[in-house]
Design an enzyme around this catalytic site. Structure first.
Site, PDB file in Angstrom:
ATOM      1  N   ASP A 151      -8.687  -4.171  -6.251  1.00 33.40           N
ATOM      2  CA  ASP A 151      -8.207  -3.327  -5.019  1.00 33.40           C
ATOM      3  C   ASP A 151      -8.750  -2.231  -4.713  1.00 33.40           C
ATOM      4  OD1 ASP A 151      -6.661  -1.935  -3.018  1.00 33.40           O
ATOM      5  OD2 ASP A 151      -5.099  -3.409  -3.380  1.00 33.40           O
TER       6      ASP A 151
ATOM      7  N   HIS B  90      -7.338  -5.805  -0.780  1.00 26.67           N
ATOM      8  CA  HIS B  90      -6.223  -4.839  -0.737  1.00 26.67           C
ATOM      9  C   HIS B  90      -4.641  -5.617  -0.723  1.00 26.67           C
ATOM     10  CE1 HIS B  90      -3.837  -1.514  -0.465  1.00 26.67           C
ATOM     11  NE2 HIS B  90      -3.947  -1.374   1.009  1.00 26.67           N
TER      12      HIS B  90
ATOM     13  N   SER C 100       0.768  -1.283   0.182  1.00 27.80           N
ATOM     14  CA  SER C 100      -0.138   0.042  -0.130  1.00 27.80           C
ATOM     15  C   SER C 100       0.782   1.182  -0.075  1.00 27.80           C
ATOM     16  CB  SER C 100      -0.899   0.021   1.314  1.00 27.80           C
ATOM     17  OG  SER C 100      -1.896   0.713   1.157  1.00 27.80           O
TER      18      SER C 100
END
Length: 522
Positions: free
Chosen positions: A463, A491, A235
């Site tokens: 995602d 995610h 991320s």
């Protein structure tokens, strides 16, 4: 609001929010005109040598297999000074690593740095509580796993903004204002939050940028005795890792960037595109839900499910729901956050169905529990610092998405086009940096990292938090990028159940065999 942890609508091509899932479609995006990030000189400046040459003092900590130390770095790299003991001009960064196994000394691969994202996620907690168990044996034997909380995060002189009671009140503020009074209340809440951060954090607040955190990682690399930095970032951790590669391409080793961010995008575009990402994830959840006879959002299709969710949230806005805690009701903002929390992982979908079913019956406790998990609010009412570090980093990395409430209000239709369910709230959440007390030091930029070793960029097609097109955008910028696509939900992709993705990443980390660019895992 989930937009606090990154912040997303229309990119090139389809404006519906559905991602472009063609692995070959990388590199064409609205940020193509952003200026390049220039590498730093390969030679370490003389005034930084005391930091690069420091010796870490390790001690046992946490679980038995870990040891910890503190790394000193300059508060301001433009004025580093030379006294590592000067607490006013340096920052102490907490570091952990797995101890060498079986007394063999340094592992063959050296160190593998890991960052879980955020910005604001604690790398120390992640390494000690998750990575050491989740990473496969061949990776753990090849490397010493290393986690360093970035400046302002976790145990590294954390950013502070509000008391726990103040944070409780802040999370309840209506983020879909219906009139001028509610708009004023929201902007005032953002202002109080910013003032609290300035008061409680001090001058560190102006030095928590991703560029500075990437420079800190290079100091740690040297202190650990590694010639190159090996790294897995998830991320926001991809933004940090890509920034490192852009600044220090000659010292970038095996980098895996999972759930990639695109550094060439403006804050407004990032926020709007993440909005579309959550809409895509919600549609996937809704398709799964409406196929069940007891779906709390009905069985008439995805579009009607979205309308039913919006109607439920509107009812909660008019009348908050009771919970297990007599002192806390479920407001619309908390309910929305609970829904968003479940979008990060398809494994949370059954729990979300139960929470929505309970909410329809007047019980807000399950959705409140999901919201508390997102905000990292403990059973005792205490909060971690992730929701303070997050805007502190985001607001200094990029100019604000909006200059004031009028701009945010004007943008609502475009955000609602990206997501009929979440758009309005996400648009107003993007206003949070407008009153930030320190000026941003970053801007949208492209990262080439020319001369670096192969970099594996991983993107998941549905995602929610880091839309797939961001992986395409980053892979299109990085000269040595290999794009690895996972067609699925949730995610990030590594260590989330795909043998195909895991095998490709493990082979790269341990053997240096980067996957072929454009590899797709179903």
């Amino acid at each position: 609001m989930a937009t606090a942890l990154l912040l997303a609508g229309c990119s090139n091509g389809d404006s519906s929010g559905e991602p472009d899932t063609d692995p070959s479609a990388k590199g064409t995006h609205a940020g193509a005109d952003a200026p390049p990030l220039k590498p730093l000189p390969a030679k370490i400046p003389d005034d930084l040598r005391p930091f690069y040459e420091q010796k870490l003092s390790w001690h046992s900590c946490g679980p038995a297999e870990f040891e910890c130390a503190t790394l000193r770095v300059p508060l301001d790299y433009d004025k580093p000074g030379d006294d590592l003991k000067d607490a006013a001009e340096t920052v102490g960064l907490a570091v952990t690593r797995t101890k060498p196994q079986n007394g063999k000394g340094k592992p063959e691969g050296g160190s593998l740095h890991v960052n879980p994202g955020g910005p604001g996620g604690s790398a120390i907690e992640y390494v000690q509580q998750s990575a050491a168990l989740a990473y496969p044996p061949q990776v753990r034997e090849h490397y010493s796993l290393v986690g360093m909380d970035p400046r302002g995060v976790g145990r590294s002189e954390p950013v502070a903004c509000l008391s726990d009671k103040q944070m409780d009140a802040y999370t309840r503020v209506d983020q879909t204002p219906d009139d001028a009074k509610e708009t004023d209340a929201l902007t005032a809440a953002y202002g109080r939050f910013a003032e609290g951060c300035e008061k409680r954090t001090g001058k560190l607040l102006g030095h928590v940028s991703t560029t500075e955190a990437a420079r800190d990682m290079d100091v740690l690399r040297a202190a650990l005795g590694d010639k190159k930095l090996n790294y897995v970032g998830a991320s926001y951790g991809t933004y940090l890792g890509a920034t490192y590669a852009g600044l220090f391409p000659q010292r970038s080793g095996r980098l895996v960037l999972d759930g990639a961010m695109d550094p060439s995008l403006s804050a407004r575009r990032v926020n709007r595109e993440q909005t579309a990402g959550f809409e895509t994830a919600f549609k996937a959840f809704a398709r799964d839900c409406v196929a069940m006879s007891d779906c709390p959002l009905g069985t008439d299709g995805v579009k009607e499910a979205g309308k039913n969710l919006s109607a439920l949230l509107a009812r909660v806005d008019r009348k908050p729901l009771k919970t297990d805690d007599p002192s806390r009701t479920l407001t619309e903002s908390l309910a929305t956050t609970g829904v968003i929390r479940a979008m990060y992982d398809e494994g949370s979908w059954p729990g979300l169905r139960e929470a929505l079913t309970a909410a329809k019956k007047g019980d807000g406790a399950p959705l409140l529990a999901l919201s508390d998990d997102y905000y990292e609010r403990g059973p005792d009412g205490s909060y971690s610092n992730i929701m303070y570090a997050n805007p502190a980093v985001n607001c200094i990395d990029l100019p604000p998405a909006f200059s004031g409430a009028a701009e945010a209000r004007k943008s609502v239709p475009s955000f609602e086009k990206a997501s009929p369910v979440f758009g309005r709230g996400f648009a107003w959440a993007a206003l949070n940096c407008a009153e930030w007390p320190v000026e941003p030091t970053g801007e949208p930029h492209r990262i080439a990292a020319k001369g670096a070793d192969p970099i594996v960029v991983v993107g998941t097609t549905r995602d929610p938090a880091t839309p797939y097109r961001w992986a395409q955008g980053l892979a299109g910028q990085l000269t040595p990028a290999r794009l690895l696509t996972y067609k699925g939900d949730g995610h990030t992709a590594y260590l989330r159940g795909s043998d195909c993705v895991d095998s490709a990443v493990n082979a790269y980390l341990v053997q240096g065999k980067a996957p072929k660019d454009g590899t797709t895992c179903g």
